[in-house]
Design a protein around this motif. Structure first.
Motif, PDB file in Angstrom:
ATOM      1  N   PRO A  38       0.580  -1.182  -0.006  1.00 48.34           N
ATOM      2  CA  PRO A  38      -0.010   0.084   0.104  1.00 48.34           C
ATOM      3  C   PRO A  38       0.789   1.289  -0.076  1.00 48.34           C
ATOM      4  O   PRO A  38       2.151   1.180   0.408  1.00 48.34           O
ATOM      5  CB  PRO A  38      -0.938  -0.105   1.373  1.00 48.34           C
ATOM      6  N   SER A  39       0.372   2.142  -0.416  1.00 51.58           N
ATOM      7  CA  SER A  39       1.105   3.789  -0.452  1.00 51.58           C
ATOM      8  C   SER A  39       0.970   4.280   0.837  1.00 51.58           C
ATOM      9  O   SER A  39       0.443   3.639   1.839  1.00 51.58           O
ATOM     10  CB  SER A  39       0.146   4.571  -1.126  1.00 51.58           C
ATOM     11  N   ALA A  40       1.888   4.893   1.090  1.00 52.66           N
ATOM     12  CA  ALA A  40       2.431   5.686   2.418  1.00 52.66           C
ATOM     13  C   ALA A  40       0.903   6.305   2.906  1.00 52.66           C
ATOM     14  O   ALA A  40       0.616   6.066   4.339  1.00 52.66           O
ATOM     15  CB  ALA A  40       3.458   6.446   2.655  1.00 52.66           C
ATOM     16  N   ALA A  41       0.243   6.841   2.049  1.00 47.57           N
ATOM     17  CA  ALA A  41      -0.926   7.689   2.643  1.00 47.57           C
ATOM     18  C   ALA A  41      -2.097   6.436   3.034  1.00 47.57           C
ATOM     19  O   ALA A  41      -2.716   6.926   3.972  1.00 47.57           O
ATOM     20  CB  ALA A  41      -1.324   8.304   1.573  1.00 47.57           C
ATOM     21  N   ASP A  42      -1.966   5.447   2.003  1.00 47.96           N
ATOM     22  CA  ASP A  42      -2.944   4.381   2.511  1.00 47.96           C
ATOM     23  C   ASP A  42      -2.657   3.730   3.820  1.00 47.96           C
ATOM     24  O   ASP A  42      -3.487   3.412   4.554  1.00 47.96           O
ATOM     25  CB  ASP A  42      -3.098   3.321   1.386  1.00 47.96           C
ATOM     26  N   LEU A  43      -1.390   3.664   4.047  1.00 49.61           N
ATOM     27  CA  LEU A  43      -1.033   2.977   5.396  1.00 49.61           C
ATOM     28  C   LEU A  43      -1.274   3.777   6.615  1.00 49.61           C
ATOM     29  O   LEU A  43      -1.762   3.308   7.547  1.00 49.61           O
ATOM     30  CB  LEU A  43       0.517   2.455   5.314  1.00 49.61           C
ATOM     31  N   LEU A  44      -1.243   5.039   6.387  1.00 49.43           N
ATOM     32  CA  LEU A  44      -1.485   6.059   7.252  1.00 49.43           C
ATOM     33  C   LEU A  44      -3.401   5.972   7.642  1.00 49.43           C
ATOM     34  O   LEU A  44      -3.560   5.805   8.778  1.00 49.43           O
ATOM     35  CB  LEU A  44      -1.288   7.328   7.147  1.00 49.43           C
ATOM     36  N   ASN A  45      -3.744   5.766   6.415  1.00 42.46           N
ATOM     37  CA  ASN A  45      -5.281   5.802   6.602  1.00 42.46           C
ATOM     38  C   ASN A  45      -5.706   4.402   7.476  1.00 42.46           C
ATOM     39  O   ASN A  45      -6.668   4.360   8.267  1.00 42.46           O
ATOM     40  CB  ASN A  45      -6.016   5.967   5.345  1.00 42.46           C
ATOM     41  N   LEU A  46      -5.076   3.253   6.998  1.00 41.60           N
ATOM     42  CA  LEU A  46      -5.503   2.110   7.565  1.00 41.60           C
ATOM     43  C   LEU A  46      -5.092   2.077   9.050  1.00 41.60           C
ATOM     44  O   LEU A  46      -5.630   1.364   9.737  1.00 41.60           O
ATOM     45  CB  LEU A  46      -4.849   0.914   6.964  1.00 41.60           C
ATOM     46  N   ALA A  47      -3.943   2.658   9.537  1.00 41.03           N
ATOM     47  CA  ALA A  47      -3.460   2.301  10.924  1.00 41.03           C
ATOM     48  C   ALA A  47      -4.279   3.356  11.499  1.00 41.03           C
ATOM     49  O   ALA A  47      -4.726   2.928  12.890  1.00 41.03           O
ATOM     50  CB  ALA A  47      -2.111   2.951  10.900  1.00 41.03           C
ATOM     51  N   SER A  48      -4.726   4.662  11.119  1.00 38.05           N
ATOM     52  CA  SER A  48      -5.597   5.363  11.934  1.00 38.05           C
ATOM     53  C   SER A  48      -6.877   4.835  12.045  1.00 38.05           C
ATOM     54  O   SER A  48      -7.473   4.892  13.240  1.00 38.05           O
ATOM     55  CB  SER A  48      -5.610   6.805  11.203  1.00 38.05           C
ATOM     56  N   ARG A  49      -7.570   4.213  11.186  1.00 35.63           N
ATOM     57  CA  ARG A  49      -8.915   3.532  11.305  1.00 35.63           C
ATOM     58  C   ARG A  49      -8.786   2.318  12.269  1.00 35.63           C
ATOM     59  O   ARG A  49      -9.656   2.258  12.889  1.00 35.63           O
ATOM     60  CB  ARG A  49      -9.170   3.112   9.820  1.00 35.63           C
ATOM     61  N   ARG A  50      -7.673   1.490  11.991  1.00 39.58           N
ATOM     62  CA  ARG A  50      -7.421   0.552  12.973  1.00 39.58           C
ATOM     63  C   ARG A  50      -7.204   1.033  14.233  1.00 39.58           C
ATOM     64  O   ARG A  50      -7.941   0.342  15.245  1.00 39.58           O
ATOM     65  CB  ARG A  50      -6.340  -0.351  12.557  1.00 39.58           C
ATOM     66  N   LEU A  51      -6.651   1.878  14.715  1.00 42.27           N
ATOM     67  CA  LEU A  51      -6.469   2.400  16.316  1.00 42.27           C
ATOM     68  C   LEU A  51      -7.744   3.059  16.556  1.00 42.27           C
ATOM     69  O   LEU A  51      -8.155   2.935  17.881  1.00 42.27           O
ATOM     70  CB  LEU A  51      -5.348   3.505  16.176  1.00 42.27           C
ATOM     71  N   ALA A  52      -8.646   3.574  15.598  1.00 38.99           N
ATOM     72  CA  ALA A  52      -9.938   4.122  16.169  1.00 38.99           C
ATOM     73  C   ALA A  52     -10.758   2.795  16.561  1.00 38.99           C
ATOM     74  O   ALA A  52     -11.859   3.072  17.414  1.00 38.99           O
ATOM     75  CB  ALA A  52     -10.526   5.075  15.215  1.00 38.99           C
ATOM     76  N   GLU A  53     -10.841   1.931  15.947  1.00 32.52           N
ATOM     77  CA  GLU A  53     -11.556   0.581  16.402  1.00 32.52           C
ATOM     78  C   GLU A  53     -11.016   0.018  17.358  1.00 32.52           C
ATOM     79  O   GLU A  53     -11.608  -0.929  17.851  1.00 32.52           O
ATOM     80  CB  GLU A  53     -11.647  -0.240  15.058  1.00 32.52           C
ATOM     81  N   THR A  54      -9.786   0.272  18.000  1.00 34.93           N
ATOM     82  CA  THR A  54      -8.992  -0.499  19.020  1.00 34.93           C
ATOM     83  C   THR A  54      -9.827  -0.070  20.479  1.00 34.93           C
ATOM     84  O   THR A  54      -9.478   1.047  20.902  1.00 34.93           O
ATOM     85  CB  THR A  54      -7.667  -0.406  19.043  1.00 34.93           C
ATOM     86  N   ALA A  55     -10.242  -0.872  21.246  1.00 33.38           N
ATOM     87  CA  ALA A  55     -10.866  -0.613  22.515  1.00 33.38           C
ATOM     88  C   ALA A  55      -9.910  -0.318  23.612  1.00 33.38           C
ATOM     89  O   ALA A  55     -10.312   0.389  24.403  1.00 33.38           O
ATOM     90  CB  ALA A  55     -12.050  -1.886  22.863  1.00 33.38           C
TER      91      ALA A  55
END
Length: 247
Positions: A38-55
Motif C-alpha cells: 500500500p502507499s504511504a498515505a493508504d498505510l496511514l489511513n489504515l492504521a488510523s482507522r484500526r486504532l480508532a476501532e481498538t478498544a
C-alpha cells in the motif's frame, strides 16, 4: 513398439497425481502474484482507522529531552507505562524527575477524575492540579495519535522493519508543532517535528510512534517521545484505586 498398457497408465497417473511437483511432467509451477505494498498515505489511513476501532491498548512511553509537565517546570517526565481503555480510562506508572530527584508514581484516570500515589507514603489520593498531563489524550478523537496521523506532511515509506518480533512498515513524515502539542503536553516545540511510525504489516496496528523536536540553538536538548503500543484490543479493566480510610 507400443509400450505396455500398464506402463503407460503408471506414467499418466504419476503426472496427474504430482500436483505439487509439476516439473516432473515437464511443466513449471505458476509464478506467485506479487502483493502490492500500500502507499504511504493508504498505510496511514489504515492504521488510523484500526486504532480508532481498538478498544484497549498497552503502552510504553520513553521521553528524552526537556519535558516538564507542570507549570512551575519542576516535574520532568522521563517515561510511562500503562493501559488505555476507551473512552476515558487510563492506568499508568510514571517515571519522572522532581527537582533533580528521580521518582515513580502511579496514576489512574476515569473520566474527569484522577488519582495518584503519594510520593512519601505511596497511598492513593486525588491527583494534584499541577500534575495535569493525562495519557488518555493518546486515544483522543481530536488530538490523539490517530488524528495526528491524518495531519502529517511529506509522508514516505522508509522501508520494512520489525518491532517486538512483528514485521512492520516504517513511515517517516513531518508535522507541525501545533498538531502534536496536545499529545505531548506542549513539551515539543519547533516546526517541523519529525514523525516516525511503525505499522504492523499484517494487522495495520500502530506498533511504535516517535516524535522528535528539530535541533536548534534554542533547543540544546531536543525532546524525543517514543511510544510503543501492544496488546491491541485485549480485555482489560481499570477501576478507581482502593484508598485508605482516614484514621
Amino acid at each position: 513398439m507400443p509400450q505396455p498398457l500398464t506402463r503407460r497408465f503408471v506414467l499418466v497417473a504419476g503426472c496427474g497425481s504430482a500436483v505439487g511437483i509439476l516439473t516432473a511432467c515437464g511443466q513449471s509451477p505458476p509464478a506467485a502474484s506479487p502483493v502490492a505494498t500500500p502507499s504511504a498515505a493508504d498505510l496511514l489511513n489504515l492504521a488510523s482507522r484500526r486504532l480508532a476501532e481498538t478498544a484497549a491498548v498497552h503502552f510504553v512511553l520513553d521521553v528524552a529531552g526537556q519535558t516538564y509537565v507542570d507549570s512551575a517546570r519542576t516535574i520532568r517526565l522521563l517515561g510511562a507505562e500503562g493501559d488505555l481503555l476507551r473512552p476515558d480510562r487510563v492506568r499508568t506508572t510514571f517515571q519522572a524527575e522532581v527537582l533533580g530527584r528521580a521518582i515513580s508514581l502511579q496514576l489512574i484516570t476515569i473520566g474527569q477524575q484522577s488519582w495518584t500515589t503519594n510520593l512519601l507514603t505511596g497511598e492513593w489520593g486525588p491527583a494534584p492540579f499541577e500534575f495535569a498531563y493525562r495519557p488518555d489524550v493518546l486515544f483522543s478523537t481530536q488530538d490523539g495519535i490517530g488524528p495526528v496521523m491524518g495531519r502529517v506532511n511529506d509522508v514516505a515509506l522508509v522501508g520494512n522493519d520489525s518491532v517486538s518480533g512483528r514485521p512492520v512498515y516504517h513511515l517517516r513524515a513531518q508535522v507541525d508543532q501545533s498538531v502534536v502539542g496536545p499529545l505531548t503536553y506542549y513539551t515539543i516545540s519547533g516546526s517541523p517535528v519529525s514523525a516516525d511510525l511503525w505499522i504492523d504489516r499484517e494487522t495495520y496496528d500502530l506498533m511504535r510512534a516517535q516524535l522528535s523536536e528539530p535541533p536548534g540553538p534554542e533547543r540544546p536538548d531536543p525532546a524525543v517521545w517514543t511510544l510503543d503500543l501492544s496488546h491491541h484490543g485485549e480485555k482489560i479493566e481499570i477501576e478507581p484505586p482502593v484508598q485508605s480510610e482516614p484514621g
